[in-house]
Design an enzyme around this catalytic site. Structure first.
Site, PDB file in Angstrom:
ATOM      1  N   TYR A  26       1.089  -1.112   0.097  1.00 58.09           N
ATOM      2  CA  TYR A  26      -0.171  -0.195  -0.617  1.00 58.09           C
ATOM      3  C   TYR A  26       0.574   0.892  -0.061  1.00 58.09           C
ATOM      4  CZ  TYR A  26      -3.385  -3.899   1.529  1.00 58.09           C
ATOM      5  OH  TYR A  26      -4.120  -4.635   1.264  1.00 58.09           O
ATOM      6  N   HIS A 103      -8.104  -0.057  -7.007  1.00 53.91           N
ATOM      7  CA  HIS A 103      -6.868  -0.774  -5.290  1.00 53.91           C
ATOM      8  C   HIS A 103      -5.372  -0.210  -6.187  1.00 53.91           C
ATOM      9  CE1 HIS A 103     -10.246  -3.036  -4.990  1.00 53.91           C
ATOM     10  NE2 HIS A 103     -10.396  -3.459  -6.512  1.00 53.91           N
TER      11      HIS A 103
HETATM   12  C1  DQA Z   1      -7.737  -2.788  -1.292  1.00 58.59           C
HETATM   13  C2  DQA Z   1      -7.128  -4.315  -1.668  1.00 58.59           C
HETATM   14  C3  DQA Z   1      -8.089  -5.151  -1.007  1.00 58.59           C
HETATM   15  O1  DQA Z   1      -7.923  -7.222  -0.994  1.00 58.59           O
HETATM   16  C4  DQA Z   1      -7.492  -5.028   0.955  1.00 58.59           C
HETATM   17  O2  DQA Z   1      -8.616  -5.768   1.009  1.00 58.59           O
HETATM   18  C5  DQA Z   1      -7.707  -3.124   0.862  1.00 58.59           C
HETATM   19  C6  DQA Z   1      -6.955  -2.314  -0.319  1.00 58.59           C
HETATM   20  C7  DQA Z   1      -6.111  -2.009  -2.625  1.00 58.59           C
HETATM   21  O3  DQA Z   1      -6.547  -0.859  -2.643  1.00 58.59           O
HETATM   22  O4  DQA Z   1      -5.464  -2.673  -2.706  1.00 58.59           O
HETATM   23  O5  DQA Z   1      -7.721  -2.834   2.427  1.00 58.59           O
HETATM   24  O6  DQA Z   1      -8.024  -2.583  -2.472  1.00 58.59           O
END
Ligand code: DQA
Length: 148
Positions: A26, A103
């Site tokens: 992230y 994402h």
């Molecule tokens: C997410 C990916 C999801 O699998 C995860 O549960 C998240 C963040 C992303 O931004 O990569 O909380 O949405």
């Protein structure tokens, strides 16, 4: 006709905890920094953004219910709800607005359970694995959709 440029940027569960989540997936930005960056992309693209985040699924659903007349399109990162929250899929269908799913991480290259997105069939595009830059791509895509 007035410009269709009102974008609702919606973040779901645990996204408010960015900065405390695995940086390898992230990045290092806090949620406030992420929103600041997205705001900048919106200004570059002449889009009017509104932000919403909650950790409560019913609030996310109710927010979608209330968007009629307030937004022209949605950029959405539902977090883990992406993978199982059919209530959000149905609320998105009710909202009936062009939506891009985003994402930060590459969900298709992670655990098997992250490969399912319950909202994807309703979205005009999905952007995944591009980090914060992915939001620029998502806003660009939504703008193209609105400009026809
Ligand atoms: C997410 C990916 C999801 O699998 C995860 O549960 C998240 C963040 C992303 O931004 O990569 O909380 O949405």
């Amino acid at each position: 006709m007035s410009a269709r440029n009102r974008i609702e940027v919606m973040h779901g569960v645990n996204l408010d905890q960015l900065g405390r989540r695995p940086a390898a997936h992230y990045g290092n930005l806090t949620f406030e920094q992420l929103q600041f960056r997205i705001d900048g992309y919106g200004a570059e693209l002449d889009l009017s953004l509104r932000f919403f985040q909650t950790n409560a699924e019913h609030e996310f659903v109710e927010h979608l219910h209330r968007l009629e007349g307030l937004a022209d399109a949605i950029v959405m990162n539902p977090g883990a709800w992406t993978h199982y929250a059919w209530s959000i899929r149905d609320a998105l269908e009710i909202a009936g607005l062009p939506t891009v799913e985003v994402h930060l991480s590459n969900v298709d290259a992670r655990e098997e359970w992250r490969r399912l997105s319950v909202v994807r069939e309703l979205c005009v595009a999905t952007v995944s694995g591009q980090g914060v830059e992915g939001y620029r791509a998502a806003l660009q895509r939504v703008k193209e959709e609105l400009d026809g």
